[in-house]
Motif scaffolding. Structure first.
Motif, PDB file in Angstrom:
ATOM      1  N   ALA A  63     -36.890 -49.466 -27.948  1.00 59.52           N
ATOM      2  CA  ALA A  63     -37.271 -48.132 -27.482  1.00 59.52           C
ATOM      3  C   ALA A  63     -36.425 -47.026 -28.091  1.00 59.52           C
ATOM      4  N   LEU A  64     -35.099 -47.247 -28.147  1.00 63.05           N
ATOM      5  CA  LEU A  64     -34.193 -46.171 -28.531  1.00 63.05           C
ATOM      6  C   LEU A  64     -33.818 -46.177 -30.005  1.00 63.05           C
ATOM      7  N   HIS A  65     -34.062 -47.257 -30.697  1.00 58.90           N
ATOM      8  CA  HIS A  65     -33.674 -47.304 -32.105  1.00 58.90           C
ATOM      9  C   HIS A  65     -34.854 -47.617 -33.007  1.00 58.90           C
ATOM     10  N   ASP A  66     -35.446 -48.795 -32.801  1.00 60.14           N
ATOM     11  CA  ASP A  66     -36.498 -49.235 -33.704  1.00 60.14           C
ATOM     12  C   ASP A  66     -37.684 -48.267 -33.731  1.00 60.14           C
ATOM     13  N   SER A  67     -38.025 -47.672 -32.573  1.00 57.90           N
ATOM     14  CA  SER A  67     -39.180 -46.789 -32.526  1.00 57.90           C
ATOM     15  C   SER A  67     -38.947 -45.507 -33.319  1.00 57.90           C
ATOM     16  N   GLN A  68     -37.673 -45.154 -33.565  1.00 58.45           N
ATOM     17  CA  GLN A  68     -37.358 -43.932 -34.308  1.00 58.45           C
ATOM     18  C   GLN A  68     -37.062 -44.212 -35.780  1.00 58.45           C
ATOM     19  N   GLU A  69     -36.946 -45.476 -36.131  1.00 61.70           N
ATOM     20  CA  GLU A  69     -36.579 -45.797 -37.508  1.00 61.70           C
ATOM     21  C   GLU A  69     -37.650 -45.352 -38.499  1.00 61.70           C
ATOM     22  N   GLY A  70     -38.907 -45.406 -38.069  1.00 58.18           N
ATOM     23  CA  GLY A  70     -39.984 -44.969 -38.949  1.00 58.18           C
ATOM     24  C   GLY A  70     -39.873 -43.493 -39.304  1.00 58.18           C
ATOM     25  N   VAL A  71     -39.406 -42.689 -38.348  1.00 62.15           N
ATOM     26  CA  VAL A  71     -39.225 -41.263 -38.612  1.00 62.15           C
ATOM     27  C   VAL A  71     -38.132 -41.064 -39.645  1.00 62.15           C
ATOM     28  N   ALA A  72     -37.008 -41.767 -39.479  1.00 63.23           N
ATOM     29  CA  ALA A  72     -35.914 -41.665 -40.441  1.00 63.23           C
ATOM     30  C   ALA A  72     -36.367 -42.139 -41.816  1.00 63.23           C
ATOM     31  N   ALA A  73     -37.185 -43.200 -41.849  1.00 67.43           N
ATOM     32  CA  ALA A  73     -37.686 -43.708 -43.130  1.00 67.43           C
ATOM     33  C   ALA A  73     -38.566 -42.674 -43.817  1.00 67.43           C
ATOM     34  N   ALA A  74     -39.364 -41.946 -43.041  1.00 66.33           N
ATOM     35  CA  ALA A  74     -40.227 -40.920 -43.614  1.00 66.33           C
ATOM     36  C   ALA A  74     -39.401 -39.774 -44.197  1.00 66.33           C
ATOM     37  N   VAL A  75     -38.345 -39.384 -43.494  1.00 64.80           N
ATOM     38  CA  VAL A  75     -37.460 -38.320 -43.970  1.00 64.80           C
ATOM     39  C   VAL A  75     -36.791 -38.740 -45.277  1.00 64.80           C
ATOM     40  N   VAL A  76     -36.311 -39.974 -45.322  1.00 66.97           N
ATOM     41  CA  VAL A  76     -35.663 -40.485 -46.533  1.00 66.97           C
ATOM     42  C   VAL A  76     -36.664 -40.560 -47.686  1.00 66.97           C
ATOM     43  N   ALA A  77     -37.866 -41.053 -47.404  1.00 67.95           N
ATOM     44  CA  ALA A  77     -38.881 -41.190 -48.462  1.00 67.95           C
ATOM     45  C   ALA A  77     -39.239 -39.841 -49.070  1.00 67.95           C
ATOM     46  N   ARG A  78     -39.380 -38.824 -48.230  1.00 71.59           N
ATOM     47  CA  ARG A  78     -39.706 -37.494 -48.751  1.00 71.59           C
ATOM     48  C   ARG A  78     -38.559 -36.949 -49.596  1.00 71.59           C
ATOM     49  N   ALA A  79     -37.335 -37.219 -49.160  1.00 71.23           N
ATOM     50  CA  ALA A  79     -36.183 -36.749 -49.924  1.00 71.23           C
ATOM     51  C   ALA A  79     -36.118 -37.438 -51.290  1.00 71.23           C
ATOM     52  N   VAL A  80     -36.496 -38.706 -51.327  1.00 70.48           N
ATOM     53  CA  VAL A  80     -36.545 -39.427 -52.604  1.00 70.48           C
ATOM     54  C   VAL A  80     -37.615 -38.826 -53.515  1.00 70.48           C
ATOM     55  N   GLU A  81     -38.780 -38.519 -52.947  1.00 71.53           N
ATOM     56  CA  GLU A  81     -39.863 -37.915 -53.728  1.00 71.53           C
ATOM     57  C   GLU A  81     -39.454 -36.560 -54.305  1.00 71.53           C
ATOM     58  N   ARG A  82     -38.650 -35.809 -53.549  1.00 70.76           N
ATOM     59  CA  ARG A  82     -38.209 -34.498 -54.020  1.00 70.76           C
ATOM     60  C   ARG A  82     -37.040 -34.596 -54.991  1.00 70.76           C
ATOM     61  N   GLY A  83     -36.496 -35.788 -55.146  1.00 67.53           N
ATOM     62  CA  GLY A  83     -35.362 -35.968 -56.039  1.00 67.53           C
ATOM     63  C   GLY A  83     -34.024 -35.667 -55.402  1.00 67.53           C
ATOM     64  N   GLU A  84     -33.997 -35.513 -54.076  1.00 66.34           N
ATOM     65  CA  GLU A  84     -32.738 -35.228 -53.388  1.00 66.34           C
ATOM     66  C   GLU A  84     -31.922 -36.496 -53.152  1.00 66.34           C
ATOM     67  N   LEU A  85     -32.609 -37.620 -52.993  1.00 67.62           N
ATOM     68  CA  LEU A  85     -31.954 -38.904 -52.799  1.00 67.62           C
ATOM     69  C   LEU A  85     -32.456 -39.898 -53.833  1.00 67.62           C
ATOM     70  N   THR A  86     -31.640 -40.890 -54.130  1.00 73.42           N
ATOM     71  CA  THR A  86     -32.070 -41.962 -55.016  1.00 73.42           C
ATOM     72  C   THR A  86     -32.713 -43.072 -54.194  1.00 73.42           C
ATOM     73  N   GLU A  87     -33.452 -43.932 -54.843  1.00 71.60           N
ATOM     74  CA  GLU A  87     -34.085 -45.062 -54.163  1.00 71.60           C
ATOM     75  C   GLU A  87     -33.032 -45.962 -53.530  1.00 71.60           C
ATOM     76  N   GLY A  88     -33.401 -46.592 -52.422  1.00 75.01           N
ATOM     77  CA  GLY A  88     -32.532 -47.596 -51.819  1.00 75.01           C
ATOM     78  C   GLY A  88     -31.707 -47.123 -50.643  1.00 75.01           C
ATOM     79  N   VAL A  89     -31.882 -45.859 -50.217  1.00 75.83           N
ATOM     80  CA  VAL A  89     -31.137 -45.381 -49.057  1.00 75.83           C
ATOM     81  C   VAL A  89     -31.643 -46.102 -47.806  1.00 75.83           C
ATOM     82  N   ASP A  90     -30.734 -46.592 -46.993  1.00 75.26           N
ATOM     83  CA  ASP A  90     -31.070 -47.355 -45.791  1.00 75.26           C
ATOM     84  C   ASP A  90     -31.510 -46.408 -44.671  1.00 75.26           C
ATOM     85  N   ALA A  91     -32.756 -46.568 -44.214  1.00 76.92           N
ATOM     86  CA  ALA A  91     -33.276 -45.700 -43.151  1.00 76.92           C
ATOM     87  C   ALA A  91     -32.502 -45.886 -41.851  1.00 76.92           C
ATOM     88  N   ARG A  92     -32.044 -47.106 -41.577  1.00 73.05           N
ATOM     89  CA  ARG A  92     -31.267 -47.343 -40.361  1.00 73.05           C
ATOM     90  C   ARG A  92     -29.935 -46.604 -40.419  1.00 73.05           C
TER      91      ARG A  92
END
Length: 209
Positions: free
Chosen positions: A140-169
């Motif tokens: 409830a408190l962690h796993d359900s929010q991990e998808g949101v963090a993964a989406a934030v990381v993925a968008r940052a990778v697409e924009r070139g702000e982060l490199t591939e492989g950043v851990d969403a957790r």
């Protein structure tokens, strides 16, 4: 004519009845019970909470609660999971720092809520004694929010702000950990500029360009 009208009304009423043996669960009672759970948790904690107390606070009989949940543990897990499922928003502000800043604002507002500040530490303490509670709270408190963090990381990778492989957790831990510590453990205020500074620190920690 009067008789025909009465017979018609009876027939209509009969059609509206639930099939034999089926329990009709009124939504207003379910909502009242869910609200009562949070109020009881905040007032007395999980260990002292009872189905009787929940029913009394909700203005229903114990049977109404047991028709929906077989124990207070399952009731609490269901209610907490339902709230967590609503989750954090998946922001898309155009920058990693902006996305993190929005998530921090929402999380801080939720953790500052008087009920959350009482309920979350109590349930985490109960989780130390109950493997079932621990598993449910992790979901409830962690796993359900991990998808949101993964989406934030993925968008940052697409924009070139982060490199591939950043851990969403790791990203989620960096975003929510400091707020939990400050608001629920130390129970300190969030000073002006803190969320801006924290969002910048999280972005740098994740390797933002």
């Amino acid at each position: 004519m009067a008789k025909d009208g009465t017979d018609s009304e009876r027939a209509t009423a009969a059609q509206r009845r639930a099939p034999a043996g089926a329990a009709v669960l009124r939504e207003d009672k379910t909502a009242a019970i869910r609200a009562a759970v949070f109020e009881e948790l905040a007032a007395v904690g999980f260990a002292r909470m009872s189905i009787e107390g929940i029913a009394r606070r909700a203005g229903v009989g114990k049977t109404a609660v047991y028709r929906r949940w077989r124990s207070k543990l399952h009731l609490v897990l269901d209610v907490v999971s339902a709230v967590a499922a609503a989750g954090l928003p998946a922001p898309d502000t155009g920058s990693l720092r902006g996305d993190v800043r929005m998530l921090l604002e929402v999380a801080a507002r939720a953790l500052r809520h008087p009920m959350a500040s009482q309920i979350i530490p109590d349930l985490l303490a109960e989780a130390a004694r109950s493997p079932e509670m621990a598993t449910a709270l992790k979901t409830a408190l962690h796993d359900s929010q991990e998808g949101v963090a993964a989406a934030v990381v993925a968008r940052a990778v697409e924009r070139g702000e982060l490199t591939e492989g950043v851990d969403a957790r790791l990203a989620l831990d960096l975003m929510t950990g400091p707020l939990y510590w400050r608001l629920l453990v130390v129970r300190d205020e969030v000073p002006g500029g803190y969320l801006d500074a924290l969002s910048g620190s999280v972005a740098v920690a994740l390797g933002a360009e």
